[in-house]
Design a protein around this motif. Structure first.
Motif, PDB file in Angstrom:
ATOM      1  N   GLY A  84     -60.090 -64.282 -49.752  1.00  0.00           N
ATOM      2  CA  GLY A  84     -58.787 -63.520 -49.866  1.00  0.00           C
ATOM      3  C   GLY A  84     -58.581 -62.437 -50.979  1.00  0.00           C
ATOM      4  N   GLY A  85     -58.486 -63.268 -52.427  1.00  0.00           N
ATOM      5  CA  GLY A  85     -58.355 -62.465 -53.538  1.00  0.00           C
ATOM      6  C   GLY A  85     -59.321 -61.350 -53.673  1.00  0.00           C
ATOM      7  N   ASP A  86     -60.676 -61.325 -52.998  1.00  0.00           N
ATOM      8  CA  ASP A  86     -61.484 -60.295 -53.396  1.00  0.00           C
ATOM      9  C   ASP A  86     -61.177 -59.194 -52.455  1.00  0.00           C
ATOM     10  OD1 ASP A  86     -63.009 -62.136 -55.092  1.00  0.00           O
ATOM     11  OD2 ASP A  86     -63.711 -62.987 -53.590  1.00  0.00           O
ATOM     12  N   LEU A  87     -60.228 -59.137 -51.640  1.00  0.00           N
ATOM     13  CA  LEU A  87     -60.133 -58.220 -50.557  1.00  0.00           C
ATOM     14  C   LEU A  87     -58.750 -57.510 -50.640  1.00  0.00           C
ATOM     15  CD1 LEU A  87     -61.324 -60.698 -47.577  1.00  0.00           C
ATOM     16  CD2 LEU A  87     -62.608 -58.755 -48.613  1.00  0.00           C
ATOM     17  N   VAL A  88     -58.846 -56.378 -50.039  1.00  0.00           N
ATOM     18  CA  VAL A  88     -57.710 -55.367 -49.724  1.00  0.00           C
ATOM     19  C   VAL A  88     -57.895 -54.995 -48.181  1.00  0.00           C
ATOM     20  CG1 VAL A  88     -56.377 -53.537 -50.173  1.00  0.00           C
ATOM     21  CG2 VAL A  88     -57.420 -54.614 -51.992  1.00  0.00           C
ATOM     22  N   VAL A  89     -56.959 -55.017 -47.424  1.00  0.00           N
ATOM     23  CA  VAL A  89     -56.883 -54.700 -46.105  1.00  0.00           C
ATOM     24  C   VAL A  89     -56.276 -53.409 -45.789  1.00  0.00           C
ATOM     25  CG1 VAL A  89     -56.539 -55.676 -43.589  1.00  0.00           C
ATOM     26  CG2 VAL A  89     -57.329 -57.073 -45.358  1.00  0.00           C
ATOM     27  N   SER A  97     -71.158 -60.194 -57.121  1.00  0.00           N
ATOM     28  CA  SER A  97     -71.812 -60.851 -58.469  1.00  0.00           C
ATOM     29  C   SER A  97     -71.295 -60.229 -59.416  1.00  0.00           C
ATOM     30  CB  SER A  97     -73.191 -60.922 -58.024  1.00  0.00           C
ATOM     31  OG  SER A  97     -73.941 -59.561 -58.149  1.00  0.00           O
ATOM     32  N   GLU A  98     -71.006 -58.795 -59.309  1.00  0.00           N
ATOM     33  CA  GLU A  98     -70.522 -57.942 -60.494  1.00  0.00           C
ATOM     34  C   GLU A  98     -69.150 -58.034 -60.687  1.00  0.00           C
ATOM     35  OE1 GLU A  98     -72.566 -56.567 -62.837  1.00  0.00           O
ATOM     36  OE2 GLU A  98     -74.462 -57.147 -61.752  1.00  0.00           O
ATOM     37  N   GLY A  99     -68.414 -58.736 -59.865  1.00  0.00           N
ATOM     38  CA  GLY A  99     -66.881 -58.694 -60.054  1.00  0.00           C
ATOM     39  C   GLY A  99     -66.000 -57.778 -59.136  1.00  0.00           C
ATOM     40  N   ILE A 100     -66.731 -57.157 -58.135  1.00  0.00           N
ATOM     41  CA  ILE A 100     -66.214 -56.076 -57.508  1.00  0.00           C
ATOM     42  C   ILE A 100     -65.896 -56.718 -56.070  1.00  0.00           C
ATOM     43  CG2 ILE A 100     -66.743 -53.935 -56.347  1.00  0.00           C
ATOM     44  CD1 ILE A 100     -66.916 -53.809 -59.325  1.00  0.00           C
ATOM     45  N   GLY A 101     -64.667 -56.404 -55.709  1.00  0.00           N
ATOM     46  CA  GLY A 101     -64.197 -56.981 -54.148  1.00  0.00           C
ATOM     47  C   GLY A 101     -64.451 -55.844 -53.256  1.00  0.00           C
ATOM     48  N   LEU A 151     -82.336 -48.628 -51.204  1.00  0.00           N
ATOM     49  CA  LEU A 151     -81.443 -48.769 -52.032  1.00  0.00           C
ATOM     50  C   LEU A 151     -81.787 -49.261 -53.318  1.00  0.00           C
ATOM     51  CD1 LEU A 151     -78.885 -50.028 -49.345  1.00  0.00           C
ATOM     52  CD2 LEU A 151     -78.663 -48.038 -50.585  1.00  0.00           C
ATOM     53  N   CYS A 152     -81.370 -48.841 -54.628  1.00  0.00           N
ATOM     54  CA  CYS A 152     -81.830 -49.459 -55.549  1.00  0.00           C
ATOM     55  C   CYS A 152     -80.830 -50.505 -56.210  1.00  0.00           C
ATOM     56  CB  CYS A 152     -82.013 -48.441 -56.854  1.00  0.00           C
ATOM     57  SG  CYS A 152     -82.298 -48.925 -58.436  1.00  0.00           S
ATOM     58  N   GLU A 153     -81.269 -51.543 -56.293  1.00  0.00           N
ATOM     59  CA  GLU A 153     -80.384 -52.581 -56.687  1.00  0.00           C
ATOM     60  C   GLU A 153     -79.796 -52.246 -58.306  1.00  0.00           C
ATOM     61  OE1 GLU A 153     -80.479 -57.563 -57.745  1.00  0.00           O
ATOM     62  OE2 GLU A 153     -81.483 -56.638 -56.063  1.00  0.00           O
ATOM     63  N   GLU A 154     -80.558 -52.070 -59.109  1.00  0.00           N
ATOM     64  CA  GLU A 154     -80.253 -51.705 -60.710  1.00  0.00           C
ATOM     65  C   GLU A 154     -79.121 -50.577 -60.559  1.00  0.00           C
ATOM     66  OE1 GLU A 154     -83.656 -51.019 -63.275  1.00  0.00           O
ATOM     67  OE2 GLU A 154     -85.083 -52.143 -61.788  1.00  0.00           O
ATOM     68  N   THR A 155     -79.543 -49.465 -59.927  1.00  0.00           N
ATOM     69  CA  THR A 155     -78.422 -48.486 -59.734  1.00  0.00           C
ATOM     70  C   THR A 155     -76.954 -48.831 -59.398  1.00  0.00           C
ATOM     71  OG1 THR A 155     -80.262 -46.939 -59.366  1.00  0.00           O
ATOM     72  CG2 THR A 155     -77.951 -45.992 -58.988  1.00  0.00           C
ATOM     73  N   ILE A 156     -76.948 -49.953 -58.331  1.00  0.00           N
ATOM     74  CA  ILE A 156     -75.963 -50.203 -57.886  1.00  0.00           C
ATOM     75  C   ILE A 156     -75.063 -51.034 -58.986  1.00  0.00           C
ATOM     76  CG2 ILE A 156     -74.685 -51.868 -56.260  1.00  0.00           C
ATOM     77  CD1 ILE A 156     -76.671 -51.122 -54.180  1.00  0.00           C
ATOM     78  N   GLN A 157     -75.804 -51.835 -59.730  1.00  0.00           N
ATOM     79  CA  GLN A 157     -75.470 -52.872 -60.796  1.00  0.00           C
ATOM     80  C   GLN A 157     -74.614 -51.999 -61.862  1.00  0.00           C
ATOM     81  OE1 GLN A 157     -78.750 -55.335 -61.216  1.00  0.00           O
ATOM     82  NE2 GLN A 157     -77.675 -57.102 -60.568  1.00  0.00           N
ATOM     83  N   ALA A 158     -75.463 -50.912 -62.241  1.00  0.00           N
ATOM     84  CA  ALA A 158     -75.168 -50.129 -63.314  1.00  0.00           C
ATOM     85  C   ALA A 158     -73.731 -49.403 -63.020  1.00  0.00           C
ATOM     86  CB  ALA A 158     -76.321 -48.945 -63.769  1.00  0.00           C
ATOM     87  N   ARG A 159     -73.841 -48.997 -61.679  1.00  0.00           N
ATOM     88  CA  ARG A 159     -72.422 -48.149 -61.579  1.00  0.00           C
ATOM     89  C   ARG A 159     -71.345 -49.094 -61.389  1.00  0.00           C
ATOM     90  NH1 ARG A 159     -75.928 -45.513 -62.494  1.00  0.00           N
ATOM     91  NH2 ARG A 159     -76.487 -43.725 -61.684  1.00  0.00           N
ATOM     92  N   ALA A 160     -71.495 -50.552 -60.673  1.00  0.00           N
ATOM     93  CA  ALA A 160     -70.661 -51.329 -60.761  1.00  0.00           C
ATOM     94  C   ALA A 160     -69.949 -51.852 -62.383  1.00  0.00           C
ATOM     95  CB  ALA A 160     -70.922 -52.676 -60.220  1.00  0.00           C
ATOM     96  N   ARG A 161     -70.894 -52.027 -63.084  1.00  0.00           N
ATOM     97  CA  ARG A 161     -70.542 -52.420 -64.515  1.00  0.00           C
ATOM     98  C   ARG A 161     -69.662 -51.344 -65.174  1.00  0.00           C
ATOM     99  NH1 ARG A 161     -76.357 -55.353 -65.510  1.00  0.00           N
ATOM    100  NH2 ARG A 161     -75.825 -57.002 -63.998  1.00  0.00           N
ATOM    101  N   ALA A 162     -70.154 -50.086 -64.871  1.00  0.00           N
ATOM    102  CA  ALA A 162     -69.543 -48.831 -65.739  1.00  0.00           C
ATOM    103  C   ALA A 162     -68.173 -48.714 -65.189  1.00  0.00           C
ATOM    104  CB  ALA A 162     -70.111 -47.565 -65.458  1.00  0.00           C
ATOM    105  N   LEU A 163     -67.894 -48.912 -63.782  1.00  0.00           N
ATOM    106  CA  LEU A 163     -66.496 -48.841 -63.272  1.00  0.00           C
ATOM    107  C   LEU A 163     -65.730 -49.930 -63.859  1.00  0.00           C
ATOM    108  CD1 LEU A 163     -67.321 -47.522 -59.870  1.00  0.00           C
ATOM    109  CD2 LEU A 163     -65.924 -46.297 -61.184  1.00  0.00           C
TER     110      LEU A 163
END
Length: 419
Positions: free
Chosen positions: A99-104, A76-80, A37-49
């Motif tokens: 809890g505020g970072d989650l949806v069940v 760390s990129e603000g994604i729950g 898994l490429c860390e940079e790719t995950i971060q880039a997709r997280a920031r774009a979304l």
């Protein structure tokens, strides 16, 4: 084909590298099959979304890749995270999500899961007629109601979720009753939830669903005096798994979803809601590749079979969804691709075929193959079929690789046996 690989992919001297680490070096250090898994790719997709949704929220669909290190990276990129079991909740909690970072979620939530959601203060998406009562009894304070609005997505039938008769959500009349009952039980019903399906390649089905969702909320206002503050539009944004796939960038679909929802609510005479999205595959899918070692090569009159040391136990998607993949000879990228072959798994099933036809340099035992776009729903769906231990996973960046999931051993498999 490299367009299917992670952003940090490079080729030099015939050698494939991800995150500055050669695939051949990863194989020596960690064995195969191996999920990289490429860390940079995950971060880039997280920031774009996150940018696409504006002041809304993004929650990772944990089912795509339940892994503590990945969840921590996304946080760390603000994604729950959206979770649908006690196990997924445990992954998220161990990654530091509150809890505020989650949806069940879940179409059949166990009472213990509802109690766990209540204990961490996570909102619960009500998905059955009796869940308002069960959630209230468990101490849940905040909820959304999942409504199924009868839109058929253009995707594989096994991953459609918004059609009439779906096992997920409630049709409008029952969903409206669930809102009313949840309010009577004193729950803070924050909003509504929809999801039309996975691996979506266009916006048509989601656009129609969003318009219907606004109409549903307007009917709740008229009949119940209740207005949704949150519109959770689910996820399902697709990625390319094969060179022939045509799929828009997830950030484009996410931005269209958010804009359409805000406009649809205003046109229905409603205040603009806070937009929530729950992408999974598009955050981690392209970030991952799987490395396999070639074993037997059988050149038959009908086809050439190239067998690898994994298969349906580490990636069942070809069998479940007719998923198409491609492959690259990771240490022979500078050689001509001169033979059409089929990539078979090692399992005792004729259907254990990863790739029907792919062009490779004439394969031989010991070759290292890289299959791209396998970051989502591979490790998550992996099994121990034929008593095969599940693979290891590493996260790569800047020339180094970090083990984030160790390879299972035979001892791990035997540990749960009772003699």
């Amino acid at each position: 084909m490299l367009d299917l690989f992670p952003d940090s992919t490079s080729v030099d001297g015939g050698q494939l590298s991800i995150g500055g680490v050669r695939a051949s070096e990863l194989e020596v250090a960690h064995g195969t099959p191996l999920v990289v898994l490429c860390e940079e790719t995950i971060q880039a997709r997280a920031r774009a979304l996150r940018q696409a949704v504006g002041d809304g929220r993004v929650f990772f669909g944990t089912k795509a890749l339940p892994n503590v290190a990945v969840l921590r990276l996304l946080l760390s990129e603000g994604i729950g995270a959206d979770v649908a079991s006690s196990g997924e909740l445990a992954f998220a909690r161990n990654a530091g999500l509150g809890g505020g970072d989650l949806v069940v979620h879940g179409n059949n939530k166990a009472e213990v899961l509802l109690a766990e959601a209540a204990s961490v203060g996570a909102p619960v998406v009500l998905d059955a007629p009796d869940e308002p009562a069960l959630a209230a009894a468990a101490g849940v304070r905040q909820a959304l109601v999942r409504v199924t609005l009868g839109v058929d997505a253009d995707t594989h039938e096994a991953i459609r979720t918004g059609h009439h008769g779906s096992k997920f959500g409630l049709p409008p009349d029952q969903a409206r009753a669930a809102v009313s009952e949840a309010l009577d039980f004193g729950l803070d019903v924050m909003g509504v939830h929809v999801h039309v399906g996975s691996q979506l390649a266009d916006f048509d089905a989601q656009a129609e669903t969003i318009v219907r969702l606004a109409a549903f909320v307007a009917s709740c206002r008229d009949e119940l005096g209740w207005v949704a503050r949150v519109a959770d539009l689910g996820g399902g944004f697709g990625i390319r798994h094969h060179p022939a796939d045509e799929v828009p960038e997830a950030a484009e679909l996410a931005a269209s979803a958010a804009t359409t929802a805000r406009l649809a609510f205003v046109e229905a005479g409603l205040p603009q809601p806070e937009i929530w999205l729950e992408p999974g595959r598009c955050l981690v899918g392209r970030a991952g590749i799987t490395l396999y070692r070639v074993g037997s090569v059988k050149r038959l009159p009908e086809r050439t079979w190239v067998a690898v040391d994994g298969g349906m136990s580490d990636n069942p998607r070809p069998q479940l969804y007719d998923a198409r993949y491609t492959a690259l000879s990771a240490a022979r990228t500078d050689e001509p691709v001169d033979e059409v072959v089929s990539i078979a798994g090692m399992h005792c099933e004729s259907g254990d075929v990863l790739i029907d036809d792919v062009m490779l340099p004439s394969p031989r035992r010991g070759d290292l193959l890289a299959v791209p776009a396998t970051g989502a729903y591979t490790l998550a769906m992996a099994s121990n079929y034929n008593g095969v231990p599940r693979p290891a996973a590493v996260l790569v960046r800047g020339g180094s690789a970090r083990l984030i999931r160790r390879r299972e051993t035979i001892e791990d498999l035997l540990r749960v046996e009772v003699e």
